[in-house]
Design a protein around this motif. Structure first.
Motif, PDB file in Angstrom:
ATOM      1  N   LYS A  79       0.801  -1.220   0.000  1.00 41.19           N
ATOM      2  CA  LYS A  79       0.000   0.000   0.000  1.00 41.19           C
ATOM      3  C   LYS A  79       0.841   1.281   0.000  1.00 41.19           C
ATOM      4  O   LYS A  79       0.434   2.286  -0.557  1.00 41.19           O
ATOM      5  CB  LYS A  79      -0.999   0.017   1.154  1.00 41.19           C
ATOM      6  CG  LYS A  79      -0.425   0.365   2.495  1.00 41.19           C
ATOM      7  CD  LYS A  79      -1.526   0.442   3.544  1.00 41.19           C
ATOM      8  CE  LYS A  79      -0.934   0.840   4.885  1.00 41.19           C
ATOM      9  NZ  LYS A  79      -1.946   0.883   5.908  1.00 41.19           N
ATOM     10  N   ASN A  80       2.029   1.274   0.591  1.00 38.69           N
ATOM     11  CA  ASN A  80       2.879   2.467   0.610  1.00 38.69           C
ATOM     12  C   ASN A  80       4.006   2.422  -0.414  1.00 38.69           C
ATOM     13  O   ASN A  80       4.850   3.313  -0.433  1.00 38.69           O
ATOM     14  CB  ASN A  80       3.468   2.668   2.008  1.00 38.69           C
ATOM     15  CG  ASN A  80       2.427   3.101   3.007  1.00 38.69           C
ATOM     16  OD1 ASN A  80       1.509   3.856   2.682  1.00 38.69           O
ATOM     17  ND2 ASN A  80       2.557   2.619   4.236  1.00 38.69           N
ATOM     18  N   ALA A  81       4.033   1.378  -1.235  1.00 34.25           N
ATOM     19  CA  ALA A  81       5.075   1.281  -2.250  1.00 34.25           C
ATOM     20  C   ALA A  81       4.857   2.356  -3.311  1.00 34.25           C
ATOM     21  O   ALA A  81       3.729   2.556  -3.766  1.00 34.25           O
ATOM     22  CB  ALA A  81       5.068  -0.103  -2.884  1.00 34.25           C
ATOM     23  N   PRO A  82       5.925   3.054  -3.712  1.00 38.25           N
ATOM     24  CA  PRO A  82       5.759   4.100  -4.716  1.00 38.25           C
ATOM     25  C   PRO A  82       5.302   3.568  -6.075  1.00 38.25           C
ATOM     26  O   PRO A  82       4.626   4.269  -6.826  1.00 38.25           O
ATOM     27  CB  PRO A  82       7.137   4.749  -4.817  1.00 38.25           C
ATOM     28  CG  PRO A  82       8.085   3.817  -4.170  1.00 38.25           C
ATOM     29  CD  PRO A  82       7.298   2.946  -3.250  1.00 38.25           C
ATOM     30  N   ASP A  83       5.663   2.327  -6.380  1.00 36.47           N
ATOM     31  CA  ASP A  83       5.263   1.734  -7.658  1.00 36.47           C
ATOM     32  C   ASP A  83       5.002   0.248  -7.416  1.00 36.47           C
ATOM     33  O   ASP A  83       5.879  -0.481  -6.959  1.00 36.47           O
ATOM     34  CB  ASP A  83       6.375   1.926  -8.696  1.00 36.47           C
ATOM     35  CG  ASP A  83       5.930   1.550 -10.099  1.00 36.47           C
ATOM     36  OD1 ASP A  83       4.716   1.304 -10.299  1.00 36.47           O
ATOM     37  OD2 ASP A  83       6.787   1.512 -10.992  1.00 36.47           O
ATOM     38  N   GLN A  84       3.799  -0.194  -7.687  1.00 38.39           N
ATOM     39  CA  GLN A  84       3.456  -1.609  -7.496  1.00 38.39           C
ATOM     40  C   GLN A  84       2.512  -2.061  -8.590  1.00 38.39           C
ATOM     41  O   GLN A  84       1.808  -1.275  -9.195  1.00 38.39           O
ATOM     42  CB  GLN A  84       2.861  -1.839  -6.102  1.00 38.39           C
ATOM     43  CG  GLN A  84       1.609  -1.061  -5.809  1.00 38.39           C
ATOM     44  CD  GLN A  84       0.330  -1.883  -5.981  1.00 38.39           C
ATOM     45  OE1 GLN A  84       0.390  -3.079  -6.247  1.00 38.39           O
ATOM     46  NE2 GLN A  84      -0.800  -1.232  -5.856  1.00 38.39           N
ATOM     47  N   ILE A  89       6.050  -5.174  -5.605  1.00 42.70           N
ATOM     48  CA  ILE A  89       6.659  -3.853  -5.580  1.00 42.70           C
ATOM     49  C   ILE A  89       7.591  -3.760  -6.778  1.00 42.70           C
ATOM     50  O   ILE A  89       8.471  -4.601  -6.955  1.00 42.70           O
ATOM     51  CB  ILE A  89       7.440  -3.638  -4.269  1.00 42.70           C
ATOM     52  CG1 ILE A  89       6.491  -3.731  -3.077  1.00 42.70           C
ATOM     53  CG2 ILE A  89       8.166  -2.301  -4.282  1.00 42.70           C
ATOM     54  CD1 ILE A  89       7.183  -3.733  -1.726  1.00 42.70           C
ATOM     55  N   ARG A  90       7.386  -2.739  -7.607  1.00 43.28           N
ATOM     56  CA  ARG A  90       8.224  -2.564  -8.791  1.00 43.28           C
ATOM     57  C   ARG A  90       9.408  -1.662  -8.427  1.00 43.28           C
ATOM     58  O   ARG A  90       9.248  -0.656  -7.758  1.00 43.28           O
ATOM     59  CB  ARG A  90       7.428  -1.928  -9.910  1.00 43.28           C
ATOM     60  CG  ARG A  90       6.299  -2.874 -10.390  1.00 43.28           C
ATOM     61  CD  ARG A  90       5.600  -2.341 -11.593  1.00 43.28           C
ATOM     62  NE  ARG A  90       6.597  -2.268 -12.675  1.00 43.28           N
ATOM     63  CZ  ARG A  90       6.418  -1.562 -13.786  1.00 43.28           C
ATOM     64  NH1 ARG A  90       5.308  -0.896 -13.978  1.00 43.28           N
ATOM     65  NH2 ARG A  90       7.341  -1.539 -14.705  1.00 43.28           N
TER      66      ARG A  90
END
Length: 96
Positions: A79-84, A89-90
């Motif tokens: 949920k807090n990953a900048p890019d997923q 998680i990317r």
């Protein structure tokens, strides 16, 4: 009499990938000679009745028991990953 030569100091410095000049090599020779002298003094101690140890203090394992338990839900993790994408998680590629 010195227990270590300038050539030995330079050889060790080369193995450690350190660049040393003559002044630095002489200073290191003196310091290493003092360390070797101290270590040789330890050989004079009578350790006949001394049990071998791996630690000076008695150590006790204080880690918790390794217990398998349910992990976080995927949605919570990303949920807090900048890019997923698709629950992953990317991150930027590091290989071509």
């Amino acid at each position: 009499m010195s227990r270590i030569s300038i050539e030995e100091v330079k050889h060790v410095a080369h193995l450690a990938r350190l660049a040393v000049n003559e002044e630095e090599a002489e200073q290191m020779r003196k310091e290493l000679d003092a360390i070797i002298t101290f270590a040789e003094q330890l050989n004079e101690l009578d350790t006949t009745n001394v049990k071998p140890t791996s630690h000076v203090l008695e150590m006790v394992n204080v880690l918790r028991e390794d217990v398998a338990k349910e992990g976080l839900p995927v949605e919570e993790v990303v949920k807090n990953a900048p890019d997923q994408q698709d629950g992953y998680i990317r991150v930027p590629s590091i290989m071509d």
